[in-house]
Design an enzyme around this catalytic site. Structure first.
Site, PDB file in Angstrom:
ATOM      1  N   HIS A  84      70.918  48.848  50.129  1.00 49.95           N
ATOM      2  CA  HIS A  84      69.901  48.701  51.172  1.00 49.95           C
ATOM      3  C   HIS A  84      68.701  49.610  50.940  1.00 49.95           C
ATOM      4  CE1 HIS A  84      72.124  51.951  53.475  1.00 49.95           C
ATOM      5  NE2 HIS A  84      70.919  52.230  53.900  1.00 49.95           N
ATOM      6  N   ASP A 219      77.621  48.687  48.770  1.00 57.34           N
ATOM      7  CA  ASP A 219      76.232  49.057  49.058  1.00 57.34           C
ATOM      8  C   ASP A 219      75.660  50.003  47.985  1.00 57.34           C
ATOM      9  OD1 ASP A 219      73.796  49.486  50.239  1.00 57.34           O
ATOM     10  OD2 ASP A 219      74.597  49.826  52.241  1.00 57.34           O
ATOM     11  N   SER A 655      71.216  57.815  53.391  1.00 60.65           N
ATOM     12  CA  SER A 655      71.647  56.610  52.687  1.00 60.65           C
ATOM     13  C   SER A 655      71.469  56.777  51.187  1.00 60.65           C
ATOM     14  CB  SER A 655      70.828  55.410  53.137  1.00 60.65           C
ATOM     15  OG  SER A 655      71.290  54.979  54.387  1.00 60.65           O
TER      16      SER A 655
HETATM   17  N1  ARG Z   1      73.227  51.096  58.675  1.00 61.06           N
HETATM   18  C1  ARG Z   1      72.792  51.428  57.345  1.00 61.06           C
HETATM   19  C2  ARG Z   1      71.940  52.678  57.350  1.00 61.06           C
HETATM   20  O1  ARG Z   1      71.153  52.879  58.238  1.00 61.06           O
HETATM   21  C3  ARG Z   1      71.972  50.343  56.729  1.00 61.06           C
HETATM   22  C4  ARG Z   1      72.703  49.114  56.449  1.00 61.06           C
HETATM   23  C5  ARG Z   1      71.814  47.987  56.020  1.00 61.06           C
HETATM   24  N2  ARG Z   1      72.507  46.750  56.233  1.00 61.06           N
HETATM   25  C6  ARG Z   1      72.256  45.868  57.219  1.00 61.06           C
HETATM   26  N3  ARG Z   1      73.135  44.948  57.447  1.00 61.06           N
HETATM   27  N4  ARG Z   1      71.152  45.893  57.949  1.00 61.06           N
HETATM   28  O2  ARG Z   1      71.977  53.450  56.429  1.00 61.06           O
END
Ligand code: ARG
Length: 720
Positions: A84, A219, A655
């Site tokens: 992501h 991811d 992330s």
């Molecule tokens: N929740 C994750 C973060 O903020 C991002 C995931 C992205 N994936 C999604 N399905 N929008 O680091």
């Protein structure tokens, strides 16, 4: 004051926080925090964690792009980060024909690596500049301090700036303006895409599984830093060579057990752990519900178009993911804040604080002041959200608002032809980008919906004068949804922004009258100017007062504690932090236990062929069914481990962060937080907080078995 700062410093580094709360500044790790890390299992020396003179772990950690973390995993500048985090670059490198976002991509040699617009930043050094900042601001009232602060920062960072070597400093306020620290970074600009799994792996589970455990998302994505032959940062060029890093993280595929030590370095973006009850009330009652409702609307219209057409999907994918990510976050944040009674806890703390403060002159009126400040701003807070997430949530409307800069240049007395040309060129460039990204069908629906929502939900006394009256006169009853639809259709057909001919004619010879009479510009500018003139000054005053009170409040919080700033670390602010904890299972609710790992068998349990979020590449299904896991198998589970959870304290910005074992080897990549602890920005929950990580064995299995990129496995040389 100076004494306070000093003690803040010492004490912050002398003690660790309870459980695994804490995002520590790696360069200020005191003996006690370090000892705690060792007690938990760390096998490295302090020098190996962070050193100015020698290569240390910090040299392998980068700021990736605008808001993520990445780590170097080979001696040739190979970077791991989240899928992501690479998402926008992957989508940009893709076309309907070469759809890397959908199908995945691996470079089997360096010539196949793909140029991107990304940058990465290495941390060079850290300097405490509190004294310099405070000396320059001495005696100033808060508002004047605020006005001067950026100039003071600049005078300090100017001294370390070295453009030729890509070096620049940035100053971060710590402990709510009780301390200032400069971080000096080296920025590299030639970053190439090396590999990515298909989206069905990299975003497996989509928004349904986002922010939740158990998770089965691969991811990760892979990039490489390039530099000039002498190792300097430089623009993209064929002549550039892979960067030889000061340090890279060895990758271990030995596997993990429940209770193992886990350490995470990275760039957590923001927390507000000393938020007041007033802030929580406003967030829960106004800000979060407004944002969630407006995003709900926008996402629905985008999704409708994205599922119809792969070209639209590619165009909107990155924006959609970003909007959806924090739509779910803010919804969950408020739900958890309410569930855990965080408001009441804060109130109680504030009552105790107020008793303490009664006899202390500086602190005496702090909550009266907070209350007044929030009371002044609260009536307009929803308006601000409805402008930002609503009116400007339509991409066309957002672009139109950017043309206010051109209007200003055109109408400013004494503006030169050169000023106007500059503004027109900037607008023209932005226009090109906007047109490339624009999807008309979804945007039309969004514009109609947000204009209607603003009309219905925002106090009429705050509406821009005459706008809705005019709309109603031309298109009919404002309580009828079709009125807004008709209007939006008309705006889209009339605005010069969407017609190449009209736009080119205008921008070649821009004039304010044509701009002001444009249907879209006219509408959006009325909202923006209304806000800027009447409400922005109130917002600025609100923020400034809050910051002034916040600095005082934090000072009081520290003074009140028997151990001062012990167990305190500064709120996250996108400066480098380290957190430590353990791999750990948890109990989310009565009668439910969550294991510390998920496995490939679980991927198949979730698999829904053809589904938008839970589909899989057929090759993956086949390999899992055959248990073809090679060196990456987990012997205890007799399965391939996909993801695991740890007790570490992280937040958005982390992330892509490396999760390391006791020896500093990479064992996974942090990519999410769990739903039960979505209140973590404001209140860390020692029982339930977990960091969700993709296991590096799954990452390597995807690269190797699914992607066939054995060149990368050879380069990484995993420790078996
Ligand atoms: N929740 C994750 C973060 O903020 C991002 C995931 C992205 N994936 C999604 N399905 N929008 O680091």
């Amino acid at each position: 004051m100076k004494k306070l700062i000093l003690s803040l410093f010492l004490l912050a580094s002398l003690f660790s926080a309870r459980a695994d709360e804490g995002m520590w500044l790696p360069m200020l790790l005191g003996k006690q925090v370090y000892n705690d890390m060792v007690k938990r299992g760390l096998k490295l020396s302090k020098e190996q964690l962070y050193s100015i003179n020698k290569a240390s772990i910090k040299d392998a950690i980068v700021i990736f792009g605008r808001g993520c973390t990445g780590e170097i995993v080979s001696n040739q500048g190979l970077i791991f980060t989240n899928h992501h985090c690479g998402y926008e670059a992957i989508a940009a490198a893709s076309s309907v024909k070469n759809n890397y976002l959908r199908d995945g991509f691996y470079a089997y040699n360096k010539d196949q690596e793909i140029k991107s617009e990304l940058t990465v930043q290495f941390l060079e050094q850290i300097v405490d500049v509190t004294k310099q900042v405070e000396d320059s601001l001495k005696g100033l009232k808060w508002d004047d301090r605020v006005k001067k602060l950026q100039k003071v920062y600049k005078s300090i960072t100017d001294k370390v700036e070295d453009k030729e070597n890509g070096i620049a400093g940035r100053i971060y306020s710590m402990f709510k303006d009780n301390q200032y620290i400069m971080f000096v970074y080296k920025t590299y600009k030639d970053i190439r895409l090396v590999g990515t799994p298909p989206e069905s792996i990299g975003k497996f589970g989509g928004d349904t599984d986002n922010w939740e455990w158990p998770r089965h998302t691969g991811d990760f994505s892979i990039f490489r830093v390039y530099a000039s032959k002498d190792g300097k940062p430089t623009e993209y060029s064929n002549e550039n060579v892979p960067l030889t890093p000061k340090h890279f993280l060895p990758v271990s595929i030995k596997g993990i057990k429940d209770g193992d030590y886990a350490m995470i370095y990275g760039y957590p973006g923001g927390t507000n752990r000393y938020e007041t009850s007033y802030g929580i009330k406003l967030k829960n009652e106004v800000e979060n519900p407004a944002l969630v409702a407006l995003r709900d609307m926008r996402l629905k219209y985008m999704h409708e178009q994205m599922i119809k057409d792969p070209a639209v999907k590619l165009k909107l994918a990155s924006d959609y993911a970003g909007i959806a990510n924090y739509w779910k976050f803010f919804d969950g944040e408020t739900k958890q804040l309410i569930k855990y009674n965080v408001y009441d806890q804060k109130k109680q703390y504030e009552t105790e604080f107020a008793t303490w403060a009664k006899s202390r002159i500086g602190f005496k009126d702090i909550f009266t002041e907070y209350e007044k400040n929030y009371a002044n701003w609260t009536p307009y807070s929803k308006h601000r959200q409805y402008l930002r997430e609503g009116i400007l949530g339509s991409p066309l409307s957002a672009f139109a608002s950017s043309l206010i800069a051109l209007e200003t240049a055109l109408t400013k007395p004494g503006a030169t032809a050169e000023d106007i040309k500059k503004a027109a060129d900037a607008a023209n460039n932005a226009h090109k980008n906007f047109m490339n990204a624009e999807d008309l069908p979804s945007d039309k629906n969004i514009l109609a919906a947000v204009a209607k929502a603003f009309y219905n939900d925002i106090d009429k006394s705050q509406h821009p004068v005459g706008v809705y009256e005019k709309l109603s006169a031309a298109y009919g009853d404002l309580n009828d949804e079709n009125t807004f639809k008709k209007w939006a259709l008309d705006v889209f057909s009339k605005t010069m922004i969407l017609s190449d001919d009209k736009w080119n004619a205008f921008i070649a010879n821009p004039d304010s009258a044509s701009l002001q009479s444009d249907a879209m510009f006219n509408f959006t500018a009325a909202f923006v100017k209304n806000y800027n003139n009447k409400y922005m000054p109130l917002y600025t005053a609100f923020v400034n007062k809050n910051n002034e009170l916040g600095r005082l409040y934090l000072k009081g919080i520290i003074e009140r504690r028997p151990d001062g700033a012990a167990k305190m670390y500064p709120d996250a602010n996108f400066s480098m932090r380290v957190s430590f904890g353990n791999v750990k299972s948890y109990k989310p609710k009565d009668a439910v236990n969550y294991d510390f790992v998920t496995t490939a068998s679980g991927i198949l349990e979730k698999y829904v062929p053809g589904d938008y979020e839970f589909d899989l590449p057929s090759k993956e299904v086949e390999l899992i069914k055959n248990k073809d896991f090679g060196d990456y198998i987990d012997k205890n589970k007799n399965d391939l481990v996909v993801a695991f959870i740890t007790t570490n304290d992280i937040t958005g910005g982390n992330s892509g962060s490396p999760v390391m074992d006791a020896n500093g080897n990479l064992i996974g990549l942090a990519f999410d937080g769990n739903y039960e602890a979505l209140s973590h920005k404001i209140a860390f929950d020692a029982e339930l907080n977990r960091t969700i990580c993709v296991d590096v064995r799954y990452v390597l299995w995807c690269i190797d078995k699914l992607g066939g990129a054995t060149n990368l496995i050879d380069e990484i040389k995993p420790i078996k």
